[in-house]
Structure formats: C-alpha cells, structure tokens
Design a protein around this motif. Structure first.
Motif, PDB file in Angstrom:
ATOM      1  N   HIS A 187     -17.957   6.603  14.169  1.00 27.32           N
ATOM      2  CA  HIS A 187     -17.733   5.287  15.043  1.00 27.32           C
ATOM      3  C   HIS A 187     -16.595   4.301  14.502  1.00 27.32           C
ATOM      4  N   HIS A 188     -16.341   4.469  13.202  1.00 23.97           N
ATOM      5  CA  HIS A 188     -15.463   3.580  12.755  1.00 23.97           C
ATOM      6  C   HIS A 188     -14.556   4.470  11.470  1.00 23.97           C
ATOM      7  N   MET A 189     -13.458   3.953  11.165  1.00 23.81           N
ATOM      8  CA  MET A 189     -12.767   4.581   9.775  1.00 23.81           C
ATOM      9  C   MET A 189     -12.598   3.486   8.988  1.00 23.81           C
ATOM     10  N   PRO A 190     -13.323   3.376   8.003  1.00 23.28           N
ATOM     11  CA  PRO A 190     -12.945   2.332   6.789  1.00 23.28           C
ATOM     12  C   PRO A 190     -11.756   2.854   5.941  1.00 23.28           C
ATOM     13  N   ILE A 191     -10.782   2.063   5.826  1.00 27.55           N
ATOM     14  CA  ILE A 191      -9.706   2.168   4.928  1.00 27.55           C
ATOM     15  C   ILE A 191      -9.397   1.408   3.724  1.00 27.55           C
ATOM     16  N   CYS A 192      -9.172   1.991   2.491  1.00 26.17           N
ATOM     17  CA  CYS A 192      -9.288   1.074   1.552  1.00 26.17           C
ATOM     18  C   CYS A 192      -7.773   0.454   1.265  1.00 26.17           C
ATOM     19  N   VAL A 193      -7.653  -0.581   0.781  1.00 30.85           N
ATOM     20  CA  VAL A 193      -6.227  -1.310   0.416  1.00 30.85           C
ATOM     21  C   VAL A 193      -6.412  -1.770  -0.886  1.00 30.85           C
ATOM     22  N   SER A 194      -5.548  -1.366  -1.929  1.00 37.74           N
ATOM     23  CA  SER A 194      -5.645  -2.087  -3.188  1.00 37.74           C
ATOM     24  C   SER A 194      -4.665  -3.059  -3.586  1.00 37.74           C
ATOM     25  N   PHE A 195      -5.139  -4.136  -4.335  1.00 36.06           N
ATOM     26  CA  PHE A 195      -4.088  -5.222  -4.746  1.00 36.06           C
ATOM     27  C   PHE A 195      -4.275  -5.243  -6.267  1.00 36.06           C
ATOM     28  N   ALA A 196      -2.892  -5.317  -6.806  1.00 36.86           N
ATOM     29  CA  ALA A 196      -2.762  -5.589  -8.109  1.00 36.86           C
ATOM     30  C   ALA A 196      -2.300  -7.035  -8.483  1.00 36.86           C
ATOM     31  N   PHE A 197      -3.063  -7.655  -9.693  1.00 34.88           N
ATOM     32  CA  PHE A 197      -2.500  -8.844  -9.742  1.00 34.88           C
ATOM     33  C   PHE A 197      -1.785  -8.937 -11.234  1.00 34.88           C
ATOM     34  N   PHE A 198      -0.972  -9.961 -11.276  1.00 35.97           N
ATOM     35  CA  PHE A 198      -0.189 -10.112 -12.525  1.00 35.97           C
ATOM     36  C   PHE A 198      -0.343 -11.572 -13.029  1.00 35.97           C
ATOM     37  N   GLN A 199      -0.138 -12.015 -14.010  1.00 38.72           N
ATOM     38  CA  GLN A 199       0.064 -12.925 -14.888  1.00 38.72           C
ATOM     39  C   GLN A 199      -1.150 -13.974 -14.329  1.00 38.72           C
ATOM     40  N   GLN A 200      -2.335 -13.230 -14.415  1.00 38.89           N
ATOM     41  CA  GLN A 200      -3.673 -14.139 -14.040  1.00 38.89           C
ATOM     42  C   GLN A 200      -3.719 -14.600 -12.567  1.00 38.89           C
ATOM     43  N   GLY A 201      -3.108 -13.583 -11.502  1.00 39.31           N
ATOM     44  CA  GLY A 201      -3.191 -13.859 -10.168  1.00 39.31           C
ATOM     45  C   GLY A 201      -2.076 -14.625  -9.718  1.00 39.31           C
ATOM     46  N   THR A 202      -0.883 -14.813 -10.398  1.00 40.87           N
ATOM     47  CA  THR A 202       0.040 -15.601 -10.128  1.00 40.87           C
ATOM     48  C   THR A 202       0.756 -14.814  -9.080  1.00 40.87           C
ATOM     49  N   TYR A 203       1.153 -13.500  -9.272  1.00 42.81           N
ATOM     50  CA  TYR A 203       1.795 -12.395  -8.524  1.00 42.81           C
ATOM     51  C   TYR A 203       0.587 -11.493  -8.200  1.00 42.81           C
ATOM     52  N   LEU A 204       1.101 -11.105  -6.576  1.00 46.99           N
ATOM     53  CA  LEU A 204      -0.005 -10.219  -6.077  1.00 46.99           C
ATOM     54  C   LEU A 204       1.146  -9.115  -5.514  1.00 46.99           C
ATOM     55  N   LEU A 205       0.625  -7.742  -5.710  1.00 51.90           N
ATOM     56  CA  LEU A 205       1.221  -6.540  -5.345  1.00 51.90           C
ATOM     57  C   LEU A 205       0.314  -5.567  -4.729  1.00 51.90           C
ATOM     58  N   VAL A 206       0.848  -5.151  -3.375  1.00 53.13           N
ATOM     59  CA  VAL A 206      -0.109  -4.165  -2.535  1.00 53.13           C
ATOM     60  C   VAL A 206       0.459  -2.912  -2.984  1.00 53.13           C
ATOM     61  N   ASP A 207      -0.521  -1.732  -3.052  1.00 56.75           N
ATOM     62  CA  ASP A 207      -0.243  -0.363  -3.258  1.00 56.75           C
ATOM     63  C   ASP A 207       0.518  -0.033  -4.511  1.00 56.75           C
TER      64      ASP A 207
END
Length: 286
Positions: free
Chosen positions: A61-81
């Motif tokens: 019925h639907h396709m769940p897709i995972c997306v990962s996020f990496a955090f640096f310096q206690q969440g100050t910077y965000l990076l996808v994939d």
C-alpha cells in the motif's frame, strides 16, 4: 494458508548511510517481486506455475523510505546522507522513515546527543521532500522494467552491466604451451639444490636453544654470552644502587639500604638478573 516471504540483504560495499540504502533496496525488491497465482475452490488450493498463469505482485500500500541525519558539535550542524568518514566523527544520528503521504513510520535516534523539538521537526520536513523524490525514482524504474519486459528487451542485471563494460572477473585468454612439460620439469629438478636434511627429533645443543620446523634451527643466542651480559648488567646496576644509598644524609636509612644487596635469581631455562628496590625511598637525596 498464507505466503511466507523472506527478504535478505547482502552488503557488498559500505561507504556510509547503509540504513537508507538497505531500506530502498528492500522496498524495491518487494515491489518488484511476483508470487505465483493461486485459486481456492472449497478447501482445495491450486498454485499455478509461471507458464500457466502470470505471477502477481504483492499488495504493497505504501513505501516507507528511511532518511538519515548526522549531527555535529552537539546539534549545531546537520548533514543529510552521511558518508562512512562523516559517520566516524559525528556526535549522533537520527533516522526517520516516512512514506510519500508524509506519514512517519518510525524514528530512531542513536549517539550521545539530545535533540530539541525544533530539530526533529526540521528533519521531518526535509525527510518529506527526500522521500517524495526517492519514491518517484523508484516508481519510474519499476515502470521502465515492466515496459521492457513486455517488449522482450534486456532488463535487470543484463541491462545495467553490458558485456562491453564489465571489468571485474574478466581476463583475456592466453595460450599455454604444454609440450615437453615432463622433460622441462626433470631438467629443473636436476639443476635445483638438494633439499635440506630433515631431523626427526629436535636437537638441543644447550639448555637455552631449541629447534623449530623441519630442519630449521632457532637461534636464541649463545647461553654463555647471555650469562656474561647478565652478570655485567647486574654489576653495573648494583654499583649504581650502592652509590645512591651512600649519598643519603640520614645514617639510619643508609644502614638499612646498604644491607639490602641485589639478589640474582637463576632459572633452569634462562639466566635473568632481578634487582629488588627498597619499599621505602630514602628521605633525603642529593
């Protein structure tokens, strides 16, 4: 009676963010899979072969897709994939699984980092955009595969890796001359040096040596030389120890330390010099 479907993922290469890649590969495999057609009449179940009836797809019925996020310096910077090197230095990881209808299927957070509500909401908005793009790519690939199969062309693995572009596990054939092999082998054997003598039992020249392998003797050094070196080392260390005790100003401490002479412990296998230091250091030294 029901169908039991098992999905196995084998990782051939890992360059980071394996969760997203595995989720895409898994959902595409389930969408691409076809099971045999079945008819049920009363209690009789008939499973048809692919020649009798075309296999049917699964009801997804639907396709769940995972997306990962990496955090640096206690969440100050965000990076996808994140890549493999970026995962080594990241502080934490957040994985959000969502379908194209913006329905969150699962959220997983790992690492030593605390996220606030605004950060999670921001990641969910980015996930919705990424999932829509990935789902569109998957649907186009499935439609292209189905179209090519109906036309009878190349599809799947045969289409992605043509013969002209393959480089792995491919080698040009080379002619090998097998004439006069026995004569050449006998000539090489006659010119070669005779094999070394093999001793059936270990040879013990002195208590400090032994033999290892076939005809190979281990050289641990001459036992007499090791004894002389140990004695010289013991004398030098003993002299330094006595000079240190003689330079103390406290006479009572000096009497106690001069009585404790270095003790040499001998072993049947090796000679080793052991110097016992006094438990209490002198009060005053120069």
């Amino acid at each position: 009676q029901v169908w039991q479907i098992r999905l196995d993922l084998h990782l051939l290469n890992h360059d980071g963010n394996i969760i997203d890649a595995a989720s895409i590969a898994g959902i595409v495999a389930l969408c691409h899979f076809r099971r045999p057609d079945v008819s049920v009449q009363g209690e009789e179940v008939t499973v048809y072969t692919p020649e009798e009836r075309d296999p049917v797809p699964l009801s997804i019925h639907h396709m769940p897709i995972c997306v990962s996020f990496a955090f640096f310096q206690q969440g100050t910077y965000l990076l996808v994939d994140p890549s493999e090197r970026e995962e080594r230095v990241m502080d934490g990881l957040l994985v959000i699984a969502m379908n194209k209808h913006r329905e969150i299927c699962t959220i997983q957070s790992s690492g030593g980092i605390m996220l606030v509500k605004d950060q999670v909401l921001r990641c969910s908005k980015i996930t919705a955009v990424k999932v829509a793009e990935i789902t569109e790519l998957i649907q186009k690939a499935l439609e292209n595969d189905q179209k090519v199969r109906k036309e009878g062309g190349k599809f799947g693995f045969a289409e992605s890796i043509p013969n002209q572009k393959i480089t792995a596990f491919k080698m040009e054939s080379a002619a090998v001359d097998t004439n006069n092999v026995e004569e050449q082998a006998e000539e090489i054997i006659t010119k070669a040096d005779p094999p070394s003598e093999v001793f059936a039992k270990p040879i013990l020249h002195t208590p400090g040596t032994a033999q290892i392998g076939e005809g190979i003797e281990n050289s641990w050094g001459d036992l007499e030389e090791s004894e002389e070196a140990a004695e010289e080392e013991g004398e030098s260390e003993a002299t330094a120890f006595e000079c240190q005790t003689m330079e103390t100003e406290d006479t009572s401490t000096m009497r106690e330390t001069t009585k404790d002479e270095p003790i040499v412990l001998s072993d049947s296998e090796e000679e080793e010099v052991v110097i016992l230091e006094p438990q209490e250091l002198p009060k005053k030294t120069r």
